[in-house]
Enzyme design. Sequence first.
Site, mmCIF file in Angstrom:
data_model
loop_
_atom_site.group_PDB
_atom_site.id
_atom_site.type_symbol
_atom_site.label_atom_id
_atom_site.label_comp_id
_atom_site.label_asym_id
_atom_site.label_seq_id
_atom_site.Cartn_x
_atom_site.Cartn_y
_atom_site.Cartn_z
ATOM 1 N N SER A 99 42.109 40.315 15.276
ATOM 2 C CA SER A 99 41.614 39.967 16.605
ATOM 3 C C SER A 99 40.287 39.211 16.498
ATOM 4 O O SER A 99 40.252 38.094 16.015
ATOM 5 C CB SER A 99 41.497 41.216 17.466
ATOM 6 N N LYS A 113 34.280 46.549 44.325
ATOM 7 C CA LYS A 113 33.107 46.998 43.567
ATOM 8 C C LYS A 113 33.462 48.079 42.558
ATOM 9 O O LYS A 113 32.807 48.195 41.509
ATOM 10 C CB LYS A 113 32.032 47.519 44.538
#
Length: 336
Positions: free
Chosen positions: A147, A199
């Site tokens: 990765s 949020k």
Amino acid sequence: MTAKRWIAIIAASVLLLVSIGINTLSYFFTRDFSGFLEEMANAADGYSENIIEVGKGKDKIAVLTLDGVIQDLGEVSPFFAVGYNHRFFMNQLNEIYEDPYVKGVVLSVNTPGGGVVESADIYDAIRMIQEEKEIPVYVSMGGMAASGGYYVSAPAEKIFVNHETITGSIGVIMESINFAKLAEKYGIDFNTIKTGPYKDIMSSSREMTAEEREMLQEMINDSYERFVDIIVDGRGMTDAEVRKVADGRIMNGRQAIEAGLADDYGKVGDVISALQEDYDLRNATIFEYTMNDSLSSLLGMKATSMFGNQRIENEILGKLLSDYSAPRMMYLYGNH
């Protein structure tokens, strides 16, 4: 603090001062003064050059080691350095950029990857070294270079692997844990006050909505596209060739070579030799950067022996939990 502990700290400080005095006199009597000043300046920066193999002339090959999860933990403690140190690694890349005598870099990679921002930091610095200083970079992959570990390796002129190297895992991941059903079972309520509907996106206290998932997937896709472009550019592969293996799969050294993600087999010594041969650097001095011993690190070792490792482990764990509790986009393989 007991008298025994005070004595140990004072003794360690005295030994350090004596060592500094002896080394200082040695420099004055055995080396030129300009060299002394240069090394003292390096020491002030917290690191110095450790010669692996002395060469002829001024050309140098820098050997860098990237070991551990790629993430910036800041300063866990003034006394202790734990695992991968992002700031130190970036300082090494900056030193290479500034050093007119470095003519080649061997990057030893052993990491499952890490943060997208930190991986991009390293990638950008390597590209600057290659493009602006025309310094070749060869990569030696260790047990794992997956990765983000592949992300930072992709721009290298050549990539070497071991037969058992785990690499690939090309992609982006972002995870959170949802405790909502467990909380409901035990009658636990979450009181959330927020200024907008998103949020508390990826909150552990409620199910994610389809709209939120779509928003996050768009972010993930953007990072994935950059990852693919970096490999296309670094490896000279087509977009289709990269996407064929950029589905998160891992592979061993043989599979990486066959897929075009690596060039050959070789360990660090082999990679250094290949760089020397390819760029006529057989007479270059080979070196690595090392952290300098300091009063704080010496006293830190003493403190560890006196008080044990439990306090240090608790401090590190607290740092990790406080700084990285929020979900993050990661170029990361496995559950690290």
